[in-house]
Design a protein around this motif. Structure first.
Motif, short mmCIF file in Angstrom:
data_model
loop_
_atom_site.label_atom_id
_atom_site.label_comp_id
_atom_site.label_asym_id
_atom_site.label_seq_id
_atom_site.Cartn_x
_atom_site.Cartn_y
_atom_site.Cartn_z
N GLY A 264 0.81 -1.22 0.00
CA GLY A 264 0.00 0.00 0.00
C GLY A 264 0.84 1.26 0.00
O GLY A 264 2.01 1.26 0.41
N GLY A 265 0.26 2.35 -0.45
CA GLY A 265 0.92 3.65 -0.45
C GLY A 265 0.86 4.31 0.93
O GLY A 265 -0.05 4.07 1.71
N GLY A 266 1.85 5.15 1.22
CA GLY A 266 1.90 5.83 2.51
C GLY A 266 0.97 7.04 2.57
O GLY A 266 0.60 7.63 1.55
N GLY A 267 0.57 7.42 3.79
CA GLY A 267 -0.26 8.60 3.99
C GLY A 267 0.57 9.87 3.98
O GLY A 267 1.78 9.87 4.25
N GLY A 268 -0.05 10.99 3.67
CA GLY A 268 0.64 12.29 3.65
C GLY A 268 0.95 12.79 5.04
O GLY A 268 0.28 12.45 6.02
N GLY A 269 1.99 13.64 5.15
CA GLY A 269 2.34 14.26 6.42
C GLY A 269 1.27 15.24 6.87
O GLY A 269 0.36 15.61 6.11
N ASP A 270 1.39 15.70 8.13
CA ASP A 270 0.36 16.54 8.74
C ASP A 270 1.05 17.59 9.62
O ASP A 270 1.64 17.25 10.65
CB ASP A 270 -0.57 15.65 9.58
CG ASP A 270 -1.69 16.42 10.28
OD1 ASP A 270 -1.72 17.66 10.18
OD2 ASP A 270 -2.52 15.77 10.94
N ALA A 271 1.02 18.86 9.20
CA ALA A 271 1.62 19.95 9.97
C ALA A 271 0.53 20.93 10.39
O ALA A 271 -0.38 21.24 9.61
CB ALA A 271 2.69 20.67 9.16
N TRP A 272 0.64 21.46 11.61
CA TRP A 272 -0.40 22.35 12.17
C TRP A 272 0.30 23.45 12.95
O TRP A 272 1.23 23.20 13.73
CB TRP A 272 -1.30 21.51 13.09
CG TRP A 272 -2.61 22.15 13.48
CD1 TRP A 272 -2.95 23.47 13.45
CD2 TRP A 272 -3.76 21.47 13.97
NE1 TRP A 272 -4.23 23.67 13.88
CE2 TRP A 272 -4.76 22.45 14.21
CE3 TRP A 272 -4.05 20.14 14.25
CZ2 TRP A 272 -6.01 22.11 14.72
CZ3 TRP A 272 -5.30 19.82 14.75
CH2 TRP A 272 -6.29 20.79 14.98
#
Length: 418
Positions: A264-272
């Protein structure tokens, strides 16, 4: 407030008009102090634009209210006028046209200061009565032809320096902008300019329900590239960026003897994070939203920049791949940077085949789930922002490619704050 009183038949005096001016100035100063507080400075207008070719910036027209005195020197004269009055009062100082300020060097932090003072202006040759012949006028005092100032004006002069200049007598110095200039820079393109704590929201902005509503509403979702202007009342912005999900790996075999089960493909990063902004700076926020990766492709990076500087960004998840004929590794989740609340890497995709063994090959979840699952003769597409696509297992015939599922695109969320 005080008002001048005059009487019919009385001889008009120059001080009648001068006293009216002082009363007006005192009334304006008292009103400004009621609104902002005593000894408080506030600016209106005075936005800026930096030069892309020189070490200079242009400060637009505007005004400042700041502590001052009634009259630092005598106003009027020639046997009349009013003497100096150093009573403290809040004064208004104006810059009616744009001014260009050149920074003195590089490799340092400079501040643009507004030097506020009152100056006598508009020299004019005035007609005076001739006491010996009242029907005749004279050009200037004693018919000398000399000019006299006819306006006392609160003015703003701009200075760029590393330390505050000395305030003029009866005047005030205000820090407008701070600028960090890299060593050797030849222009201010991309240089960070920070507004001072002199720019206040206006009363209508603070008093309207629109401000309260705007600052308490949920974050706004952006799913495409573009720009957003900073509203007049805002001083901060809350931002969250999610990178695009990676695509799942395909399969091209019907048995485990070859590339049978893709990862499977990886999930995107998350910056806040939360950042300082100003309606007087630049052209607002520039937004880039990362696309979801197709089969075995990495997702795109999502980011927000302000005045040429990236505030925060989230990389896309990597695609699932076959590292050997019978081995498939899940895509690594995307990295995140620049966040002040958090920087979270995306979820990695599930591994697929390892020789004769096969695994789930599911995509990595995004912040709200939505990972694509592995699927027979084709991985399933992700369904929520930042999620990775599922890997494919099996094919219709050996050598026929069954593609992995596509990752879902990234997104940006924002909310302006007072």
């Amino acid at each position: 407030m005080d008002r001048a009183i005059v009487y019919a038949g009385s001889i008009p005096l120059d001080t009648d008009l001068l006293r009216a001016g002082r009363y007006t100035k005192a009334a304006f100063g008292n009103l400004a102090s009621m609104l902002y507080g005593s000894n408080v400075a506030a600016a209106s207008g005075l936005g800026y634009a930096v030069s892309s070719s020189t070490l200079s910036l242009t400060i637009y027209a505007g005004s400042i209210i700041a502590p001052g005195v009634m009259d630092v020197s005598t106003i009027g004269g020639n046997g009349g006028g009013l003497g100096a009055d150093t009573t403290a009062v809040t004064c208004q100082y104006c810059s009616p046209a744009a001014q260009t300020v050149t920074l003195p060097g590089t490799g340092n932090t400079y501040t643009v200061y507004a030097v506020c003072s009152e100056q006598d202006a508009d020299p004019t040759v005035l007609p005076f009565f001739n006491a010996s012949n009242p029907s005749q006028t004279q050009a200037g005092i004693r018919n000398s032809g000399g000019a006299l100032p006819v306006r006392r004006s609160g003015v703003i002069t701009l200075v760029a320096a590393t330390t505050p200049p000395i305030a003029p007598v009866g005047g005030y110095v205000v820090a407008l902008y701070t600028i960090v200039v890299p060593q050797g820079a030849t222009s201010l393109a991309g240089v960070t300019v920070q507004p001072g704590q002199i720019f206040w929201p206006t009363i209508p902005e603070l008093a309207t329900q629109a401000l309260l509503k705007a600052s308490t509403e949920p974050m706004t979702l952006v799913t495409g590239n573009g720009s957003i202007l900073v509203p007049a009342w805002a001083s901060r912005v809350e931002l969250r960026v999610i990178g695009g999900g990676g695509g799942g790996a395909g399969s091209q075999a019907t048995t485990t003897a070859s590339s049978f089960s893709g990862a499977g493909g990886g999930g995107g990063g998350d910056a806040w994070g939360i950042y300082v902004v100003s309606p007087n700076q630049g052209n607002g926020l520039a937004i880039t939203v990362g696309n979801g990766g197709e089969s075995e492709q990495t997702g795109g990076t999502s980011l927000v920049s302000y005045n040429g500087q990236t505030l925060l960004q989230a990389e896309g998840g990597q695609g699932g791949t076959f590292y050997s004929t019978t081995g498939s590794a899940g895509g690594v989740g995307g990295n995140a940077s620049g966040g002040t609340v958090w920087n979270q890497s995306g979820t990695s995709g599930g591994d697929g085949q390892c020789n004769a063994y096969t695994f789930s090959g599911y995509g990595g979840d995004g912040p709200w789930g939505g990972a694509g699952r592995c699927g027979n003769q084709g991985g399933r597409n992700a369904t929520r922002y930042g999620a990775g696509g599922g890997g494919s297992y099996s094919a219709t015939a050996d050598g026929t490619v069954s593609g992995g599922g596509a990752g879902y695109q990234g997104c940006v969320l924002y909310r302006f704050l007072p």
